[in-house]
Design a protein around this motif. Structure first.
Motif, short mmCIF file in Angstrom:
data_model
loop_
_atom_site.label_atom_id
_atom_site.label_comp_id
_atom_site.label_asym_id
_atom_site.label_seq_id
_atom_site.Cartn_x
_atom_site.Cartn_y
_atom_site.Cartn_z
N UNK A 182 -21.36 6.62 -14.00
CA UNK A 182 -21.10 7.95 -13.47
C UNK A 182 -22.27 8.43 -12.61
N UNK A 183 -23.50 8.12 -13.03
CA UNK A 183 -24.67 8.51 -12.25
C UNK A 183 -24.70 7.78 -10.92
N UNK A 184 -24.39 6.49 -10.92
CA UNK A 184 -24.37 5.72 -9.67
C UNK A 184 -23.29 6.25 -8.73
N UNK A 185 -22.10 6.57 -9.27
CA UNK A 185 -21.03 7.12 -8.44
C UNK A 185 -21.41 8.48 -7.85
N UNK B 224 -29.29 10.21 -28.51
CA UNK B 224 -28.33 10.28 -27.41
C UNK B 224 -29.00 9.88 -26.10
N UNK B 225 -28.19 9.46 -25.15
CA UNK B 225 -28.70 9.03 -23.85
C UNK B 225 -28.15 9.90 -22.74
N UNK B 226 -28.97 10.09 -21.70
CA UNK B 226 -28.55 10.79 -20.49
C UNK B 226 -28.99 9.95 -19.30
N UNK B 227 -28.23 10.05 -18.22
CA UNK B 227 -28.53 9.28 -17.02
C UNK B 227 -28.69 10.22 -15.84
N UNK B 228 -29.80 10.07 -15.13
CA UNK B 228 -30.10 10.87 -13.94
C UNK B 228 -30.08 9.95 -12.73
N UNK B 229 -29.70 10.49 -11.59
CA UNK B 229 -29.72 9.70 -10.35
C UNK B 229 -30.63 10.38 -9.34
N UNK B 230 -31.22 9.57 -8.47
CA UNK B 230 -32.00 10.10 -7.35
C UNK B 230 -31.79 9.19 -6.15
#
Length: 100
Positions: A77-80, A52-58
């Motif tokens: 969704x992370x970019x938004x 599975x994949x998960x996306x984090x933003x900073x």
């Protein structure tokens, strides 16, 4: 027994003295757009052992991380979410979004 006045709440103020406070001050109207550092959102993709994949933003400014969030299910969704943070907390959209 006499009653004393309640202790006033402290209101922290961002001051342009250096570090993260100085960077944030540039986004809350204490500097002109010309003086404002470039604001970048980094979206990271993490692959788990189960596939599975998960996306984090900073959010970054002048090489310093301002905030981060996630995990979210997709890069969009992370970019938004990162843009939402920039607009709500810093009053400005990010200059660039980088997906890793």
């Amino acid at each position: 027994m006499s009653m004393s006045a309640p202790t006033p709440k402290r209101h922290w103020r961002v001051t342009p003295s250096g570090g993260i406070g100085a960077i944030l001050a540039q986004f809350v109207g204490q500097a002109t757009d010309r003086d404002r550092p470039m604001l970048e959102i980094i979206v990271e993709r993490w692959t788990n052992r189960d596939g599975s994949e998960e996306f984090l933003w900073s959010v970054w400014a002048d090489g310093r991380r301002i905030d981060m969030g996630g995990p979210l299910k997709d890069a969009g969704a992370a970019a938004r979410a990162g843009q939402r943070f920039c607009r709500m907390k810093l009053g400005s959209a990010a200059d660039r979004i980088t997906r890793l």
